[in-house]
Design a protein around this motif. Structure first.
Motif, PDB file in Angstrom:
ATOM      1  N   VAL A 148      40.636  39.916  43.769  1.00 40.32           N
ATOM      2  CA  VAL A 148      39.367  39.175  43.667  1.00 40.32           C
ATOM      3  C   VAL A 148      38.344  39.755  44.636  1.00 40.32           C
ATOM      4  O   VAL A 148      37.167  39.973  44.274  1.00 40.32           O
ATOM      5  CB  VAL A 148      39.608  37.671  43.932  1.00 40.32           C
ATOM      6  CG1 VAL A 148      38.282  36.936  44.131  1.00 40.32           C
ATOM      7  CG2 VAL A 148      40.394  37.052  42.782  1.00 40.32           C
ATOM      8  N   ASN A 149      38.765  40.033  45.854  1.00 38.24           N
ATOM      9  CA  ASN A 149      37.845  40.617  46.836  1.00 38.24           C
ATOM     10  C   ASN A 149      37.353  41.996  46.396  1.00 38.24           C
ATOM     11  O   ASN A 149      36.159  42.312  46.533  1.00 38.24           O
ATOM     12  CB  ASN A 149      38.530  40.722  48.205  1.00 38.24           C
ATOM     13  CG  ASN A 149      38.686  39.372  48.889  1.00 38.24           C
ATOM     14  OD1 ASN A 149      37.904  38.452  48.644  1.00 38.24           O
ATOM     15  ND2 ASN A 149      39.705  39.244  49.729  1.00 38.24           N
ATOM     16  N   PHE A 150      38.242  42.799  45.863  1.00 30.93           N
ATOM     17  CA  PHE A 150      37.874  44.151  45.414  1.00 30.93           C
ATOM     18  C   PHE A 150      36.845  44.092  44.279  1.00 30.93           C
ATOM     19  O   PHE A 150      35.847  44.829  44.279  1.00 30.93           O
ATOM     20  CB  PHE A 150      39.134  44.893  44.959  1.00 30.93           C
ATOM     21  CG  PHE A 150      38.892  46.305  44.511  1.00 30.93           C
ATOM     22  CD1 PHE A 150      38.690  47.313  45.442  1.00 30.93           C
ATOM     23  CD2 PHE A 150      38.875  46.627  43.162  1.00 30.93           C
ATOM     24  CE1 PHE A 150      38.468  48.632  45.036  1.00 30.93           C
ATOM     25  CE2 PHE A 150      38.664  47.931  42.737  1.00 30.93           C
ATOM     26  CZ  PHE A 150      38.450  48.937  43.680  1.00 30.93           C
ATOM     27  N   ALA A 151      37.072  43.206  43.331  1.00 31.99           N
ATOM     28  CA  ALA A 151      36.133  43.078  42.201  1.00 31.99           C
ATOM     29  C   ALA A 151      34.773  42.587  42.683  1.00 31.99           C
ATOM     30  O   ALA A 151      33.726  43.109  42.265  1.00 31.99           O
ATOM     31  CB  ALA A 151      36.698  42.125  41.161  1.00 31.99           C
ATOM     32  N   ARG A 152      34.773  41.597  43.573  1.00 29.81           N
ATOM     33  CA  ARG A 152      33.500  41.046  44.071  1.00 29.81           C
ATOM     34  C   ARG A 152      32.740  42.065  44.901  1.00 29.81           C
ATOM     35  O   ARG A 152      31.532  42.283  44.709  1.00 29.81           O
ATOM     36  CB  ARG A 152      33.775  39.785  44.897  1.00 29.81           C
ATOM     37  CG  ARG A 152      32.514  39.066  45.361  1.00 29.81           C
ATOM     38  CD  ARG A 152      32.804  37.988  46.374  1.00 29.81           C
ATOM     39  NE  ARG A 152      33.302  38.560  47.626  1.00 29.81           N
ATOM     40  CZ  ARG A 152      34.557  38.488  48.041  1.00 29.81           C
ATOM     41  NH1 ARG A 152      35.473  37.877  47.301  1.00 29.81           N
ATOM     42  NH2 ARG A 152      34.924  39.034  49.186  1.00 29.81           N
ATOM     43  N   GLU A 153      33.426  42.724  45.828  1.00 29.73           N
ATOM     44  CA  GLU A 153      32.768  43.667  46.739  1.00 29.73           C
ATOM     45  C   GLU A 153      32.222  44.886  46.022  1.00 29.73           C
ATOM     46  O   GLU A 153      31.227  45.488  46.459  1.00 29.73           O
ATOM     47  CB  GLU A 153      33.759  44.086  47.835  1.00 29.73           C
ATOM     48  CG  GLU A 153      34.103  42.952  48.794  1.00 29.73           C
ATOM     49  CD  GLU A 153      35.348  43.243  49.633  1.00 29.73           C
ATOM     50  OE1 GLU A 153      35.928  44.359  49.469  1.00 29.73           O
ATOM     51  OE2 GLU A 153      35.742  42.367  50.423  1.00 29.73           O
ATOM     52  N   ASN A 154      32.842  45.246  44.893  1.00 35.37           N
ATOM     53  CA  ASN A 154      32.402  46.433  44.151  1.00 35.37           C
ATOM     54  C   ASN A 154      31.589  46.097  42.907  1.00 35.37           C
ATOM     55  O   ASN A 154      31.251  46.989  42.132  1.00 35.37           O
ATOM     56  CB  ASN A 154      33.622  47.284  43.770  1.00 35.37           C
ATOM     57  CG  ASN A 154      34.237  47.971  44.961  1.00 35.37           C
ATOM     58  OD1 ASN A 154      33.733  48.984  45.448  1.00 35.37           O
ATOM     59  ND2 ASN A 154      35.338  47.406  45.460  1.00 35.37           N
ATOM     60  N   ASP A 211      47.449  25.693  43.034  1.00 31.21           N
ATOM     61  CA  ASP A 211      47.011  26.641  44.058  1.00 31.21           C
ATOM     62  C   ASP A 211      46.020  27.602  43.421  1.00 31.21           C
ATOM     63  O   ASP A 211      46.260  28.121  42.327  1.00 31.21           O
ATOM     64  CB  ASP A 211      48.198  27.427  44.618  1.00 31.21           C
ATOM     65  CG  ASP A 211      49.143  26.571  45.434  1.00 31.21           C
ATOM     66  OD1 ASP A 211      48.721  25.507  45.927  1.00 31.21           O
ATOM     67  OD2 ASP A 211      50.320  26.961  45.569  1.00 31.21           O
ATOM     68  N   MET A 212      44.912  27.867  44.120  1.00 34.50           N
ATOM     69  CA  MET A 212      43.830  28.665  43.554  1.00 34.50           C
ATOM     70  C   MET A 212      43.330  29.702  44.549  1.00 34.50           C
ATOM     71  O   MET A 212      43.278  29.450  45.755  1.00 34.50           O
ATOM     72  CB  MET A 212      42.618  27.787  43.201  1.00 34.50           C
ATOM     73  CG  MET A 212      42.844  26.742  42.164  1.00 34.50           C
ATOM     74  SD  MET A 212      41.342  25.734  41.905  1.00 34.50           S
ATOM     75  CE  MET A 212      40.176  26.968  41.310  1.00 34.50           C
ATOM     76  N   VAL A 213      42.924  30.838  44.019  1.00 25.29           N
ATOM     77  CA  VAL A 213      42.154  31.818  44.780  1.00 25.29           C
ATOM     78  C   VAL A 213      40.725  31.747  44.265  1.00 25.29           C
ATOM     79  O   VAL A 213      40.476  31.898  43.060  1.00 25.29           O
ATOM     80  CB  VAL A 213      42.727  33.235  44.619  1.00 25.29           C
ATOM     81  CG1 VAL A 213      41.842  34.250  45.341  1.00 25.29           C
ATOM     82  CG2 VAL A 213      44.155  33.292  45.162  1.00 25.29           C
ATOM     83  N   LEU A 214      39.793  31.501  45.169  1.00 23.11           N
ATOM     84  CA  LEU A 214      38.391  31.311  44.802  1.00 23.11           C
ATOM     85  C   LEU A 214      37.639  32.634  44.783  1.00 23.11           C
ATOM     86  O   LEU A 214      38.172  33.677  45.175  1.00 23.11           O
ATOM     87  CB  LEU A 214      37.737  30.328  45.767  1.00 23.11           C
ATOM     88  CG  LEU A 214      38.421  28.961  45.887  1.00 23.11           C
ATOM     89  CD1 LEU A 214      37.657  28.076  46.872  1.00 23.11           C
ATOM     90  CD2 LEU A 214      38.529  28.287  44.529  1.00 23.11           C
ATOM     91  N   ALA A 215      36.387  32.588  44.363  1.00 20.69           N
ATOM     92  CA  ALA A 215      35.583  33.807  44.216  1.00 20.69           C
ATOM     93  C   ALA A 215      35.355  34.529  45.533  1.00 20.69           C
ATOM     94  O   ALA A 215      35.151  35.751  45.553  1.00 20.69           O
ATOM     95  CB  ALA A 215      34.245  33.464  43.562  1.00 20.69           C
TER      96      ALA A 215
END
Length: 462
Positions: free
Chosen positions: A62-68, A169-173
């Motif tokens: 998720v972090n990789f997709a958002r940051e890029n 359980d969730m991973v947010l944006a």
């Protein structure tokens, strides 16, 4: 928005070094196999698959997709009719390796991984005499079905799947991890019960299970010419039937085995029954059903997983599918006339229409208690054009759209989001959340203001 091709190899290698799971890229030998989903009509070419094995992998992805600024799709079981577990040129976060099931007999709850399929859940719960309400095909993914609502054989007795969701359980944006429940992050808990994948990636579900071991059920079939008569009887019968009895109405062609050869390739209307009550009362309960003189009936006792997987063999992965859905408040004569008209013109042996009752326990939850906004509807309908041959894609799509256009003027205005394709437009999304759309939009603005999670029946943050 960037494509994966625009990223340099170093950044991809750096990302991969932080994963326990693996990447699948277009040049890899398993790429074409990896991009297959249940609906063979969908032919998308993601730039990268991330085969996550744990929550840390999900957070990193998720972090990789958002940051890029990469288009991100989330795939659980890959069953979505519109192919919303894939995207062209972007990144697919695949949950299929995050599988585990733990049954807690002290309180009859079940903890399930984000990548599990419903057949796996049934396999784990059945020895304990338990079941979680789900759909009617056991190869369906837990995540997609749950987040859309979850209509199936147990809806009248035990409610929708979301009515039995206790925790997730969730991973947010922003890459953070949260647990949601009736007491934690209650706004998100409300939103994910019907709001789809708009708010985060669910890595774990906790469900309430119920005592279901052996059921009494199966199909009853009548010639399609009797559609109006049987539908009128069914509408009256099912509304007053004990909640332990569920039956969904269908128009269909019998494609072949396991049905008798005398029925093959003939058109029918039918009802598939599932009774979860006292089995000693089943024969008496089914007397008025059999008194309607079905041309074919195959009802009896069976393990619950058997009725859940009854249609798996007829509908394997890889067929061509086109879906359209609507909710209905009634089955009046105008509606039944449309079902007779289009049920008599089914284009291929696997194409069909289903009407699922939304009564009993499913209707006792308020329209605002979860994001699922049609508790007062009596039926959720779906029309599916299905065939193994891509050459018939246009034929099944046209029939499905024509059938839907004939019925839609008589509908309640929106559709169950799991029964929608990806080409129906934003107004259809709004109609399907009805009065709850505004609240969903506000929650989206808080947790995903940049709309990272957009490959879905999308709730726009702006």
């Amino acid at each position: 928005m960037k494509t994966i091709k625009e990223l340099d190899k170093e950044s991809i290698s750096e990302f991969a070094s932080h994963l326990r799971g693996t990447l699948v890229m277009p040049m890899d030998s398993n790429y074409d196999e990896t991009r297959k989903i249940y609906n063979g009509m969908i032919d998308k070419h993601p730039g990268m698959f991330v085969m996550c094995v744990d929550v840390a992998d999900v957070m990193a992805t998720v972090n990789f997709a958002r940051e890029n600024n990469i288009l991100l799709a989330i795939r659980g079981g890959g069953h979505n009719g519109g192919g919303l577990g894939l995207c062209d040129d972007g990144l697919v976060l695949d949950l299929s390796l995050i599988k585990y099931i733990r049954v807690d007999t002290s309180n009859n709850t079940v903890r399930v991984g984000g990548g599990n399929l419903w057949g796996e859940v049934d396999h784990a719960t059945h020895p304990f005499g338990l079941a979680v309400p789900a759909g009617i095909i056991s190869t369906t993914g837990v995540g997609g079905l749950t987040l859309g609502g979850g209509v199936g054989h147990l809806s009248r007795k035990y409610g929708l799947t979301i009515d039995n969701l206790l925790e997730a359980d969730m991973v947010l944006a922003d890459g953070s991890f949260v647990t949601v429940s009736a007491t934690q992050n209650t706004d998100l808990f409300w939103a994910i019960r019907g709001g789809g994948g708009n708010f985060g990636v669910i890595t774990s579900f906790k469900f309430q299970a119920h005592p279901v071991k052996t059921v009494f059920g199966g199909p009853t079939l009548w010639p399609v010419e009797k559609t109006e008569e049987i539908m009128a009887w069914y509408n009256t019968f099912i509304q007053s039937a004990p909640e332990e009895l569920n039956g969904f109405f269908a128009t269909m062609i019998i494609p072949g085995p396991p049905f008798p050869e005398s029925l093959h390739l003939k058109q029918f209307c039918g009802i598939v029954w599932c009774y979860v009550g006292d089995l000693s009362k089943a024969n008496e309960l089914f007397k008025p059903i059999l008194a309607m003189d079905p041309l074919f009936q195959h009802v009896g006792e069976m393990p619950y997983p058997s009725i859940q997987s009854m249609f798996d063999g007829l509908l394997p992965p890889g067929l061509q599918w086109y879906w359209r859905g609507d909710f209905f408040n009634d089955l009046n004569t105008e509606i039944s006339a449309q079902h007779l008209k289009f049920g008599s013109k089914i284009p291929t042996p696997l194409s069909q229409m289903h009407l699922y009752p939304i009564t009993g326990a499913a209707s006792r939850v308020g329209n605002e208690e979860t994001a699922w906004a049609y508790r007062d509807a009596k039926y959720s309908g779906v029309i599916v054009g299905v065939d193994p041959d891509p050459k018939n894609a246009d034929k099944i799509t046209r029939w499905c759209k024509d059938y839907w256009e004939g019925l839609h003027p008589h509908s309640a205005g929106g559709a169950y989001s799991n029964f929608m394709m990806n080409d129906e437009g934003q107004e259809r999304v709004k109609a399907s959340y009805k009065h709850n759309y505004g609240r969903l939009k506000k929650i989206k603005q808080v947790y995903d203001p940049s709309n990272l999670f957009k490959v879905n029946q999308n709730i726009l943050p702006d």
